[in-house]
Motif scaffolding. Structure first.
Motif, PDB file in Angstrom:
ATOM      1  N   VAL A   6       0.862  -1.187   0.000  1.00 44.61           N
ATOM      2  CA  VAL A   6       0.000   0.000   0.000  1.00 44.61           C
ATOM      3  C   VAL A   6       0.897   1.234   0.000  1.00 44.61           C
ATOM      4  CG1 VAL A   6      -1.629   1.392   1.325  1.00 44.61           C
ATOM      5  CG2 VAL A   6      -1.986  -1.071   1.111  1.00 44.61           C
ATOM      6  N   VAL A   7       0.652   2.140  -0.935  1.00 44.32           N
ATOM      7  CA  VAL A   7       1.394   3.389  -1.025  1.00 44.32           C
ATOM      8  C   VAL A   7       0.521   4.508  -0.468  1.00 44.32           C
ATOM      9  CG1 VAL A   7       2.480   5.071  -2.566  1.00 44.32           C
ATOM     10  CG2 VAL A   7       2.682   2.618  -3.041  1.00 44.32           C
ATOM     11  N   ILE A 120       4.237   1.999   2.170  1.00 45.12           N
ATOM     12  CA  ILE A 120       5.302   2.907   1.746  1.00 45.12           C
ATOM     13  C   ILE A 120       4.712   4.295   1.522  1.00 45.12           C
ATOM     14  CG2 ILE A 120       7.194   3.288   0.125  1.00 45.12           C
ATOM     15  CD1 ILE A 120       6.972   0.411  -0.744  1.00 45.12           C
ATOM     16  N   GLY A 121       5.369   5.300   2.055  1.00 38.22           N
ATOM     17  CA  GLY A 121       4.930   6.677   1.839  1.00 38.22           C
ATOM     18  C   GLY A 121       6.118   7.593   1.713  1.00 38.22           C
ATOM     19  N   GLY A 122       5.891   8.792   1.245  1.00 39.79           N
ATOM     20  CA  GLY A 122       6.946   9.794   1.222  1.00 39.79           C
ATOM     21  C   GLY A 122       7.313  10.220   2.627  1.00 39.79           C
ATOM     22  N   ARG A 123       8.534  10.712   2.784  1.00 46.53           N
ATOM     23  CA  ARG A 123       8.997  11.171   4.100  1.00 46.53           C
ATOM     24  C   ARG A 123       8.071  12.230   4.673  1.00 46.53           C
ATOM     25  NH1 ARG A 123      12.718  15.613   5.207  1.00 46.53           N
ATOM     26  NH2 ARG A 123      12.626  15.902   2.944  1.00 46.53           N
ATOM     27  N   GLN A 124       7.666  13.195   3.827  1.00 54.50           N
ATOM     28  CA  GLN A 124       6.784  14.250   4.305  1.00 54.50           C
ATOM     29  C   GLN A 124       6.072  14.881   3.122  1.00 54.50           C
ATOM     30  OE1 GLN A 124       9.648  16.787   6.288  1.00 54.50           O
ATOM     31  NE2 GLN A 124       9.894  18.087   4.494  1.00 54.50           N
ATOM     32  N   ALA A 125       5.002  15.611   3.423  1.00 51.94           N
ATOM     33  CA  ALA A 125       4.240  16.316   2.392  1.00 51.94           C
ATOM     34  C   ALA A 125       4.669  17.779   2.363  1.00 51.94           C
ATOM     35  CB  ALA A 125       2.745  16.221   2.683  1.00 51.94           C
ATOM     36  N   ILE A 126       4.677  18.385   1.187  1.00 50.70           N
ATOM     37  CA  ILE A 126       5.182  19.751   1.059  1.00 50.70           C
ATOM     38  C   ILE A 126       4.231  20.787   1.641  1.00 50.70           C
ATOM     39  CG2 ILE A 126       6.594  19.219  -0.948  1.00 50.70           C
ATOM     40  CD1 ILE A 126       4.432  20.534  -2.687  1.00 50.70           C
ATOM     41  N   THR A 130       6.061  17.971   8.056  1.00 47.83           N
ATOM     42  CA  THR A 130       6.209  17.491   9.428  1.00 47.83           C
ATOM     43  C   THR A 130       6.920  16.146   9.513  1.00 47.83           C
ATOM     44  OG1 THR A 130       4.083  16.332   9.423  1.00 47.83           O
ATOM     45  CG2 THR A 130       4.071  18.657  10.099  1.00 47.83           C
ATOM     46  N   ALA A 131       6.793  15.308   8.489  1.00 46.11           N
ATOM     47  CA  ALA A 131       7.364  13.947   8.497  1.00 46.11           C
ATOM     48  C   ALA A 131       6.795  13.108   9.642  1.00 46.11           C
ATOM     49  CB  ALA A 131       8.888  13.997   8.552  1.00 46.11           C
ATOM     50  N   GLN A 132       5.552  13.384  10.039  1.00 43.15           N
ATOM     51  CA  GLN A 132       4.954  12.694  11.184  1.00 43.15           C
ATOM     52  C   GLN A 132       3.985  11.581  10.793  1.00 43.15           C
ATOM     53  OE1 GLN A 132       3.124  15.898  13.346  1.00 43.15           O
ATOM     54  NE2 GLN A 132       5.050  16.658  14.185  1.00 43.15           N
ATOM     55  N   VAL A 133       3.331  11.705   9.644  1.00 42.56           N
ATOM     56  CA  VAL A 133       2.228  10.790   9.340  1.00 42.56           C
ATOM     57  C   VAL A 133       2.687   9.340   9.214  1.00 42.56           C
ATOM     58  CG1 VAL A 133       0.486  10.172   7.626  1.00 42.56           C
ATOM     59  CG2 VAL A 133       0.754  12.558   8.330  1.00 42.56           C
ATOM     60  N   GLY A 134       3.766   9.092   8.482  1.00 39.01           N
ATOM     61  CA  GLY A 134       4.237   7.716   8.332  1.00 39.01           C
ATOM     62  C   GLY A 134       4.530   7.045   9.659  1.00 39.01           C
ATOM     63  N   PRO A 135       5.374   7.655  10.505  1.00 41.15           N
ATOM     64  CA  PRO A 135       5.638   7.058  11.811  1.00 41.15           C
ATOM     65  C   PRO A 135       4.391   6.909  12.681  1.00 41.15           C
ATOM     66  CG  PRO A 135       7.358   8.622  11.269  1.00 41.15           C
ATOM     67  CD  PRO A 135       6.297   8.770  10.209  1.00 41.15           C
ATOM     68  N   VAL A 179       5.884  -3.925   7.540  1.00 42.65           N
ATOM     69  CA  VAL A 179       6.706  -2.776   7.888  1.00 42.65           C
ATOM     70  C   VAL A 179       6.175  -1.532   7.181  1.00 42.65           C
ATOM     71  CG1 VAL A 179       8.334  -3.191   5.993  1.00 42.65           C
ATOM     72  CG2 VAL A 179       9.098  -1.929   8.010  1.00 42.65           C
ATOM     73  N   VAL A 180       6.351  -0.391   7.836  1.00 41.84           N
ATOM     74  CA  VAL A 180       6.047   0.909   7.240  1.00 41.84           C
ATOM     75  C   VAL A 180       7.370   1.577   6.877  1.00 41.84           C
ATOM     76  CG1 VAL A 180       5.048   3.207   7.600  1.00 41.84           C
ATOM     77  CG2 VAL A 180       3.907   1.185   8.535  1.00 41.84           C
ATOM     78  N   VAL A 181       7.486   2.047   5.632  1.00 36.70           N
ATOM     79  CA  VAL A 181       8.715   2.665   5.150  1.00 36.70           C
ATOM     80  C   VAL A 181       8.393   4.060   4.632  1.00 36.70           C
ATOM     81  CG1 VAL A 181      10.656   2.477   3.541  1.00 36.70           C
ATOM     82  CG2 VAL A 181       9.592   0.403   4.460  1.00 36.70           C
ATOM     83  N   THR A 182       9.166   5.064   5.070  1.00 40.06           N
ATOM     84  CA  THR A 182       9.017   6.404   4.503  1.00 40.06           C
ATOM     85  C   THR A 182      10.256   6.718   3.670  1.00 40.06           C
ATOM     86  OG1 THR A 182       9.912   7.499   6.484  1.00 40.06           O
ATOM     87  CG2 THR A 182       7.524   7.212   6.346  1.00 40.06           C
ATOM     88  N   VAL A 183      10.025   7.314   2.501  1.00 35.31           N
ATOM     89  CA  VAL A 183      11.055   7.436   1.469  1.00 35.31           C
ATOM     90  C   VAL A 183      11.442   8.896   1.252  1.00 35.31           C
ATOM     91  CG1 VAL A 183      11.571   6.953  -0.962  1.00 35.31           C
ATOM     92  CG2 VAL A 183      10.170   5.346   0.356  1.00 35.31           C
ATOM     93  N   ASN A 184      12.728   9.136   1.114  1.00 34.24           N
ATOM     94  CA  ASN A 184      13.259  10.478   0.868  1.00 34.24           C
ATOM     95  C   ASN A 184      13.093  10.898  -0.582  1.00 34.24           C
ATOM     96  OD1 ASN A 184      14.117  10.705   3.477  1.00 34.24           O
ATOM     97  ND2 ASN A 184      16.290  10.529   3.028  1.00 34.24           N
ATOM     98  N   GLY A 185      13.175  12.194  -0.818  1.00 33.28           N
ATOM     99  CA  GLY A 185      13.169  12.704  -2.173  1.00 33.28           C
ATOM    100  C   GLY A 185      14.441  12.382  -2.930  1.00 33.28           C
ATOM    101  N   SER A 186      15.490  11.946  -2.223  1.00 32.43           N
ATOM    102  CA  SER A 186      16.736  11.557  -2.877  1.00 32.43           C
ATOM    103  C   SER A 186      16.672  10.148  -3.454  1.00 32.43           C
ATOM    104  CB  SER A 186      17.905  11.648  -1.890  1.00 32.43           C
ATOM    105  OG  SER A 186      17.664  10.829  -0.753  1.00 32.43           O
TER     106      SER A 186
END
Length: 286
Positions: A6-7, A120-126, A130-135, A179-186
Motif C-alpha cells: 500500500v502506497v 510505503i509513503g513519502g517522508r513528508q508532504a510539502i 512534518t514527516a509525522q504521518v508515516g511514523p 513494515v512501514v517505510v518512509t522514502v526520501n526525495g533523494s
C-alpha cells in the motif's frame, strides 16, 4: 514471495504559489485556491513499490489517499504508472485533519484493506513538512518502521533490506514484515506515466467524481474506484478531521528573503541578542 503493498499518497497544494487566499478562516489550507499536485516524495515511494512489484511476481500495489473527491486523480496517476488499485478516503468528517487525525484515518483504512505486507509513503508532504504521518501510522498499527529510506534493496524470507540516509552517511537495515517505510526525495524518481495504462484508466473515477467524468459519446465508461467514508472504515468521528486535530495552524505566509546591507557583529551578548530579536521580528526564524 508475492507482496501486498500500500502506497500512502497525498494530493497537495502547490506551495510554490502561496497567496493571500491560501488559508481559510478556520486556519486550514484553502486547497481550492491553489493548484493540486501529487506530493513529490510520495512519487518516490510509488516507484519503490512498483520496483518491488516487478521483483516479486503476483505482488499488488494499491494507492491510499485522503482528500476531497478530486483527490481521486492521485489514484489514477498511480494506475497510469502501474499500480493495481486504490482507495480514496473522502468524507466531510475527514476535513481539516492534522497529522494525528490523518494517521488515524489512514491506519483504520489499512486495517480494513487487511493483509498488507509493506506500507510505503513519502517522508513528508510539502504542505506541512512534518514527516509525522508515516511514523504515526506505524505506531497506530503496531508495525515496524524504517524512515529516511533511499531504496528498498530486497525483500526475502519475510524481511526487508532497506538503505536509509542518516546524519553523516548511509546505513543498511533489515526489518521484518509487515513494515512501514518512509522514502526520501533523494530516492529514485518515479517512472513516467505509461501511455497504454493511461488510455486504459483515464475514465476510472470515484463515485463522487462521476459528474466530472462523463465519457465522450461511444467511449467506454471507466471503472469505479474504491471510495470510503468514516463509517466505511469503522472510524470514530471524534478522532477524524478537525474534531480529532489538536494542532491548529495560526497562519500561512509566503516569505521572500531579500538581501540587505551587511552587518558586522562582535561576540558581545548584546549584539547577539539584538540579531536574534531582529530575525524573530522579521519572521526569518521562530
Amino acid at each position: 514471495m508475492a507482496l501486498k503493498i500500500v502506497v500512502l499518497a497525498k494530493q497537495v497544494p502547490d506551495t510554490r504559489n502561496v497567496g493571500k487566499d491560501a488559508m481559510t478562516a478556520e486556519g486550514t489550507v484553502n486547497r481550492a485556491a491553489l493548484p493540486a499536485i501529487f506530493n513529490p516524495e510520495d512519487l518516490n515511494a510509488l516507484e519503490q513499490a512498483l520496483r518491488l512489484k516487478e521483483q516479486h511476481p503476483g505482488s499488488t500495489v494499491g494507492v491510499l489517499t485522503m482528500g476531497p473527491p478530486r483527490a481521486g486523480e492521485i489514484i489514477r496517476q498511480g494506475l497510469y504508472r502501474g499500480a493495481d488499485t486504490g482507495w480514496l478516503l473522502t468524507d466531510r468528517l475527514f476535513a481539516g485533519a492534522d497529522t494525528l487525525a490523518t494517521s488515524y484515518a489512514l491506519a483504520t483504512a489499512i486495517r480494513k484493506i487487511g493483509g498488507v505486507d509493506i506500507v510505503i509513503g513519502g517522508r513528508q508532504a510539502i504542505d506541512g513538512d512534518t514527516a509525522q504521518v508515516g511514523p504515526q501510522v506505524a505506531q497506530k498499527l503496531g508495525l515496524n518502521q524504517v524512515t529516511y529510506a533511499e531504496e528498498i534493496v530486497s525483500v526475502k524470507d519475510g524481511r526487508a533490506l532497506i538503505r536509509r540516509v542518516i546524519d553523516g552517511g548511509v546505513e543498511t537495515v533489515e526489518a521484518p514484515l509487515p513494515v512501514v517505510v518512509t522514502v526520501n526525495g533523494s530516492a529514485a524518481p518515479c517512472r513516467p506515466r505509461n501511455a497504454r495504462l493511461t488510455m486504459a484508466h483515464k475514465w476510472d473515477h470515484c463515485p463522487l467524481e462521476a459528474e466530472s467524468f462523463v465519457a465522450p459519446s461511444g467511449a467506454e465508461r471507466g471503472a469505479l474506484l474504491n471510495q470510503w467514508s468514516v463509517a466505511d472504515v469503522d472510524g470514530d468521528p471524534a478522532q477524524c478531521g478537525l474534531s480529532g486535530s489538536p494542532t491548529k495552524v495560526k497562519a500561512v505566509k509566503n516569505i521572500v528573503f531579500q538581501a540587505k546591507e551587511s552587518k558586522t557583529l562582535t561576540g558581545a551578548d548584546a549584539d547577539i541578542n539584538a540579531l536574534v530579536q531582529e530575525l524573530l521580528n522579521e519572521k526569518i526564524i521562530g
